[in-house]
Scaffold this active site. Structure first.
Site, PDB file in Angstrom:
ATOM      1  N   ASN A  98      -7.006 -25.089  14.389  1.00 15.67           N
ATOM      2  CA  ASN A  98      -7.966 -25.768  15.271  1.00 15.67           C
ATOM      3  C   ASN A  98      -9.244 -24.947  15.447  1.00 15.67           C
ATOM      4  O   ASN A  98     -10.356 -25.443  15.226  1.00 15.67           O
ATOM      5  CB  ASN A  98      -7.320 -26.018  16.636  1.00 15.67           C
ATOM      6  CG  ASN A  98      -8.266 -26.762  17.555  1.00 15.67           C
ATOM      7  OD1 ASN A  98      -8.508 -27.946  17.379  1.00 15.67           O
ATOM      8  ND2 ASN A  98      -8.844 -26.052  18.509  1.00 15.67           N
ATOM      9  N   TYR A 147      -4.708 -15.704  19.488  1.00 12.34           N
ATOM     10  CA  TYR A 147      -5.859 -16.296  20.185  1.00 12.34           C
ATOM     11  C   TYR A 147      -7.077 -15.374  20.064  1.00 12.34           C
ATOM     12  O   TYR A 147      -8.155 -15.780  19.632  1.00 12.34           O
ATOM     13  CB  TYR A 147      -5.519 -16.550  21.657  1.00 12.34           C
ATOM     14  CG  TYR A 147      -6.742 -16.739  22.520  1.00 12.34           C
ATOM     15  CD1 TYR A 147      -7.638 -17.774  22.264  1.00 12.34           C
ATOM     16  CD2 TYR A 147      -7.022 -15.858  23.570  1.00 12.34           C
ATOM     17  CE1 TYR A 147      -8.779 -17.933  23.038  1.00 12.34           C
ATOM     18  CE2 TYR A 147      -8.157 -16.017  24.350  1.00 12.34           C
ATOM     19  CZ  TYR A 147      -9.040 -17.056  24.076  1.00 12.34           C
ATOM     20  OH  TYR A 147     -10.177 -17.201  24.838  1.00 12.34           O
ATOM     21  N   ARG A 227      -8.225  -6.744  36.805  1.00 14.07           N
ATOM     22  CA  ARG A 227      -9.059  -7.678  36.050  1.00 14.07           C
ATOM     23  C   ARG A 227     -10.416  -7.812  36.731  1.00 14.07           C
ATOM     24  O   ARG A 227     -10.568  -7.525  37.910  1.00 14.07           O
ATOM     25  CB  ARG A 227      -8.417  -9.083  36.001  1.00 14.07           C
ATOM     26  CG  ARG A 227      -7.119  -9.162  35.209  1.00 14.07           C
ATOM     27  CD  ARG A 227      -7.362  -9.029  33.716  1.00 14.07           C
ATOM     28  NE  ARG A 227      -6.123  -9.091  32.951  1.00 14.07           N
ATOM     29  CZ  ARG A 227      -5.317  -8.047  32.724  1.00 14.07           C
ATOM     30  NH1 ARG A 227      -5.606  -6.854  33.206  1.00 14.07           N
ATOM     31  NH2 ARG A 227      -4.225  -8.200  32.000  1.00 14.07           N
TER      32      ARG A 227
HETATM   33  N1  UDP Z   1      -0.456 -12.679  36.888  1.00 11.20           N
HETATM   34  C1  UDP Z   1       0.642 -12.590  37.738  1.00 11.20           C
HETATM   35  N2  UDP Z   1       1.281 -13.742  38.073  1.00 11.20           N
HETATM   36  C2  UDP Z   1       0.901 -14.972  37.628  1.00 11.20           C
HETATM   37  C3  UDP Z   1      -0.234 -15.053  36.780  1.00 11.20           C
HETATM   38  C4  UDP Z   1      -0.878 -13.880  36.425  1.00 11.20           C
HETATM   39  O1  UDP Z   1       1.022 -11.491  38.155  1.00 11.20           O
HETATM   40  O2  UDP Z   1       1.538 -15.989  37.980  1.00 11.20           O
HETATM   41  C5  UDP Z   1      -1.172 -11.446  36.497  1.00 11.20           C
HETATM   42  C6  UDP Z   1      -1.181 -11.200  34.990  1.00 11.20           C
HETATM   43  O3  UDP Z   1      -0.014 -10.497  34.603  1.00 11.20           O
HETATM   44  C7  UDP Z   1      -2.457 -10.386  34.838  1.00 11.20           C
HETATM   45  C8  UDP Z   1      -3.380 -10.933  35.916  1.00 11.20           C
HETATM   46  O4  UDP Z   1      -2.527 -11.600  36.862  1.00 11.20           O
HETATM   47  O5  UDP Z   1      -2.217  -9.037  35.105  1.00 11.20           O
HETATM   48  C9  UDP Z   1      -4.398 -11.930  35.398  1.00 11.20           C
HETATM   49  O6  UDP Z   1      -3.706 -12.897  34.629  1.00 11.20           O
HETATM   50  P1  UDP Z   1      -4.369 -14.261  34.168  1.00 11.20           P
HETATM   51  O7  UDP Z   1      -3.323 -15.043  33.422  1.00 11.20           O
HETATM   52  O8  UDP Z   1      -5.013 -14.940  35.332  1.00 11.20           O
HETATM   53  O9  UDP Z   1      -5.546 -13.830  33.201  1.00 11.20           O
HETATM   54  P2  UDP Z   1      -5.553 -12.940  31.851  1.00 11.20           P
HETATM   55  O10 UDP Z   1      -6.148 -11.622  32.265  1.00 11.20           O
HETATM   56  O11 UDP Z   1      -4.168 -12.847  31.328  1.00 11.20           O
HETATM   57  O12 UDP Z   1      -6.456 -13.702  30.948  1.00 11.20           O
END
Ligand code: UDP
Length: 328
Positions: A98, A147, A227
């Site tokens: 895709n 990805y 983050r």
């Molecule tokens: N995270 C978490 N619980 C959740 C979703 C995310 O602890 O239900 C944590 C995840 O492990 C990461 C951070 O939150 O450390 C940000 O995750 P997200 O999926 O929002 O964004 P990513 O940085 O993976 O794109």
């Protein structure tokens, strides 16, 4: 209201979370968006009715060319990609097929129709686990999943097309995008939802107030991952600046974040403050592939594009909460 003579911008993936915000930001700026989206993860009703909308698979040859000709398109903003890290590990071909074929079709159509401006949506996932934070744009590219690799390959294709055909591209590497349009009419809606802020807000809305933290044994002050969150409206503002920057006929790569890092626990604290609800956090094992710390250096976007985010983490959570409460 448009007089029909405004600049026409093709928004590929304009029915998705970020794309639909972009469409509104373009209209507010006096530009005319035209949307193409296959609605695999987007929603038709996220796009205002007056905006020309085409439901089509971008892997189909000729789709881009037809739209560019019909609407006298002068520039493209490109969001249309599969973006789920976990799914990309399980089904990499879905991502390469895709994301890469659609990008090839875009480049071909731009070349054939002498359109040379594109703003491309990339990701901090191209850096993998960066060696140092804040991450600058010249950091090593070492994506950890299909990805991120597909996005890195698309970046390289656009850059090669620049060298060979004169295409000008601004690549924007997003860190963690959050929040919603302040009116609450559109926002983040992924199925399944995997992201931190919408997940924690859903746990409150569903009345269980239980939330899973993926790991608290990282080498960070409170043990949870860090983050860098940026409001979706600020992010779209950077795309507008990028369109203007392209008028100078130069390509560029920019990180988009806030330049500040928040741990998962700090995000939970802020959610509790904004919503007034208490959250019970269960700590689970680490989630595969999560980098410990991702924070953007946004100095280049500030200096070169003149862009700076206006919204903070509380604003992101407040607007996302408003949207969440509008969702059925
Ligand atoms: N995270 C978490 N619980 C959740 C979703 C995310 O602890 O239900 C944590 C995840 O492990 C990461 C951070 O939150 O450390 C940000 O995750 P997200 O999926 O929002 O964004 P990513 O940085 O993976 O794109």
């Amino acid at each position: 209201m448009s007089d029909g003579n405004n600049e026409k911008i093709l928004v590929a993936g304009g029915a998705g979370y970020i794309g639909s915000h972009m469409v509104r930001v373009l209209i507010e700026a006096g530009l005319d968006p035209v949307v193409i989206d296959n609605l695999s993860t987007g929603y038709r009703d996220f796009v205002p009715g007056k905006v020309p909308f085409y439901e089509a698979d971008l892997r189909e040859p000729g789709v881009f060319s037809e739209l560019i000709k019909t609407h006298h398109i002068s520039g493209v903003i490109y969001f249309a990609s599969h973006i789920e890290v976990g799914e990309s590990v399980i089904d990499p071909l879905k991502y390469y097929d895709n994301n890469l074929i659609s990008c090839i079709n875009l480049i071909r159509a731009m070349k054939e129709n002498s359109i040379d401006r594109v703003v491309f949506s990339s990701t901090a996932a191209v850096y993998g686990d960066p060696e140092c934070v804040p991450v600058k744009e010249d950091a090593v590219l070492a994506p950890k999943n299909p990805y991120g690799r597909s996005k890195m390959m698309m970046e390289k294709m656009l850059s090669d097309a620049g060298t060979a055909y004169g295409l000008k591209c601004v690549i924007l590497r997003y860190f963690n995008v959050a929040g919603a349009f302040p009116g609450g009419e559109i926002g983040e809606k992924h199925v399944p939802e995997t992201h931190l802020i919408p997940n924690v807000l859903k746990s409150i809305k569903n009345d269980n107030c239980e939330f899973n933290i993926f790991g608290d044994d990282y080498s960070t002050p409170d043990g949870t991952c860090i983050r860098d969150y940026v409001h979706v409206v600020d992010l779209c503002g950077a795309h507008l600046k990028a369109l203007r920057y392209l008028e100078g006929n130069i390509s560029g790569i920019f990180n988009l974040g806030s330049g500040k890092g928040f741990s998962v626990r700090e995000v939970l604290e802020t959610v509790m403050k904004v919503t007034g609800q208490k959250i019970e956090a269960n700590v689970l094992d680490r989630r595969d592939g999560d980098p410990e710390r991702l924070v953007a250096s946004i100095a280049k976007a500030k200096d070169v594009l003149g862009w700076e985010p206006e919204y903070g983490l509380e604003d992101m959570i407040r607007t996302a909460w408003k949207w969440e409460n509008n969702l059925c």
